[in-house]
Design a protein around this motif. Structure first.
Motif: not given
Lengths: 202, 274
Positions: B3-5, B14
């Motif tokens: 998971r990432n922002q 991204s």
């Protein structure tokens, strides 16, 4: 395919160099009779159709059968809206060696046959074709047969003009001949004094 | 993948130039049960592994007839697959009605890909979670395409998607060069062998797989269980004998050839898990 080059305005023979046969895409030829402005509208539809077909840029292309079906849909839909395109269309072509000839009327009646005609051609030309058409007619004999039909129409159809074109469609493509005239003979004795021997008049 | 922002919205890039939601959608395809496709010049064969939720339930339908000349095998969210199949059928039937001619599979695939792309560029949509192996006929012969959730599509000689598909792909990579000239029956045999690779030791039976064929002069249809089982039987035996011979030769022992259950399991090739 053969057609003359006349376009009438009511009973006036207004235009005498109208091309009523046009190539469609790589494989088809459209011949039309009836309202010329509606023919021009149909050519615009077909132009767009072929354009989008080419824009796919894949190995596929619309053949005569597909164009004929498309035209049938267009003509029938307009008929259902009580706003017909006032034309009788003949669609012929060759694709992958397969020959195709079909017709669509202004009310969407459509069928394929070995010989088709529009207007008076149905009454004067098709009986000749029924007797004299053969599967293995050569191109030259085919042209002679069509000229025979066109000559009869020239003599008997009031709106015909003596300036015809013959179109040839093969696997290689479409070619439409330059306009030329048919030789006619008017020196029959019956024509010299047409009313001699007539009983009364209308 | 972690998971990432940048992975909440499909409309967020991204910093590395990736759309994580689209990539997650492709993960969903990898979780589905395997589907494979292969083609020759004139035929396409689609096959898939049928998973049932429990012994009591029926198998999920993963192969759909789209038209006489087009079929599709799916892997991933089968509900999404069903909806897309309905779209494909609709497009085919509309084209047939207008042009009295079959829709070329190459054009259908592009329309499908464009539909998938839309879902990667709208904030109120999500990408389709299904991969489609589309097999069909064109003017130029038989074709096999793979449609991604990303909106990409590729043409393949042979391909496999879904879980443990890498094993099938390895098998197909060895054999694909001969497919163009293969006969219809050889293609079916190769399809079943590829399916077998994804089963990882489980016995190949016609009840756990579905095979469909289409080709020039042969409308799309799913083969019935008996026919599939016959093909399995005809070739399984040969394959087991061959593997038993290989084992005996390699080991150079005089082991009793207990061919049946044991041989396929210790073939010596460990299928790679994706």
């Amino acid at each position: 395919m053969a057609s003359d080059m006349g376009a009438s305005y009511g009973s006036t023979l207004r235009y005498k160099s109208v091309e009523r046969m046009k190539p469609i895409g790589k494989h088809s030829l459209l011949g039309a009779s009836g309202e010329i402005s509606d023919l021009q509208e149909i050519l615009r539809y077909l132009d767009e159709l072929i354009l989008y077909d080419n824009m796919w840029d894949d190995g596929n292309s619309l053949g005569p059968k597909e164009v004929h079906s498309y035209l049938t849909r267009v003509m029938y839909n307009r008929r259902n809206k009580f706003n017909p395109l006032w034309n009788s269309l003949v669609l012929g072509g060759v694709k992958n060696g397969e020959k195709y000839l079909g017709t669509v009327s202004m009310i969407g009646v459509h069928f394929e046959d070995n010989h088709v005609a529009t207007g008076f051609g149905n009454h004067l030309a098709r009986p000749i074709l029924r007797d004299e058409w053969k599967e293995d007619l050569s191109y030259e004999d085919g042209v002679k047969l069509l000229e025979k039909c066109m000559r009869v129409l020239l003599y008997r159809d009031r709106s015909a003009v003596n300036k015809i074109q013959i179109a040839k469609i093969t696997e290689e493509g479409v070619s439409i001949s330059k306009p030329y005239s048919l030789r006619t003979f008017w020196e029959f004795t019956a024509f010299r004094n047409p009313t001699v021997g007539a009983e009364g008049s209308w | 993948m972690f998971r990432n922002q940048y992975d909440t919205d499909v409309t967020t890039w991204s910093p590395a130039g990736r759309l994580f939601q689209v990539e997650y959608a492709m993960e969903a395809v990898k979780q589905g049960s395997a589907a494979i496709g292969l083609r020759s010049k004139t035929h396409v064969v689609l096959a898939c592994v049928n998973k049932a939720n429990s012994e009591l339930s029926s198998h999920q339908k993963k192969i759909f007839k789209v038209d006489d000349h087009i079929g599709v095998a799916i892997a991933g969210l089968t509900a999404d697959g069903r909806v897309l199949s309905r779209y494909m059928r609709s497009e085919c039937i509309n084209y047939s009605f207008t042009y009295e001619s079959p829709l070329p599979v190459g054009r259908l695939v592009v329309q499908l890909a464009d539909k998938a792309q839309v879902c990667t560029q709208r904030s109120w949509k999500r990408p389709f979670g299904v991969g489609l192996l589309v097999g069909g006929l064109d003017e130029s012969g038989a074709h096999l395409y793979y449609n991604c959730p990303s909106g990409n599509y590729f043409e393949y000689q042979a391909f496999a998607i879904g879980s443990r598909s890498q094993a099938a792909k390895t098998y197909l990579e060895r054999k694909f060069e001969s497919f163009m000239g293969s006969s219809r029956d050889d293609l079916i045999k190769d399809a079943l062998f590829a399916i077998k690779e994804t089963l990882q030791g489980e016995k190949l039976k016609s009840s756990i797989c579905t095979v469909a064929v289409l080709g020039v002069g042969e409308p799309f249809h799913i083969l019935d269980q008996e026919t599939v089982q016959q093909v399995i039987n005809a070739h399984e035996i040969v394959e087991e004998e061959a593997s038993a011979e290989q084992e005996a030769a390699a080991a150079a022992d005089q082991d009793a050839p207990s061919a049946d259950e044991a041989a396929p399991a210790d073939q010596g090739i460990a299928p790679m898990d994706i």
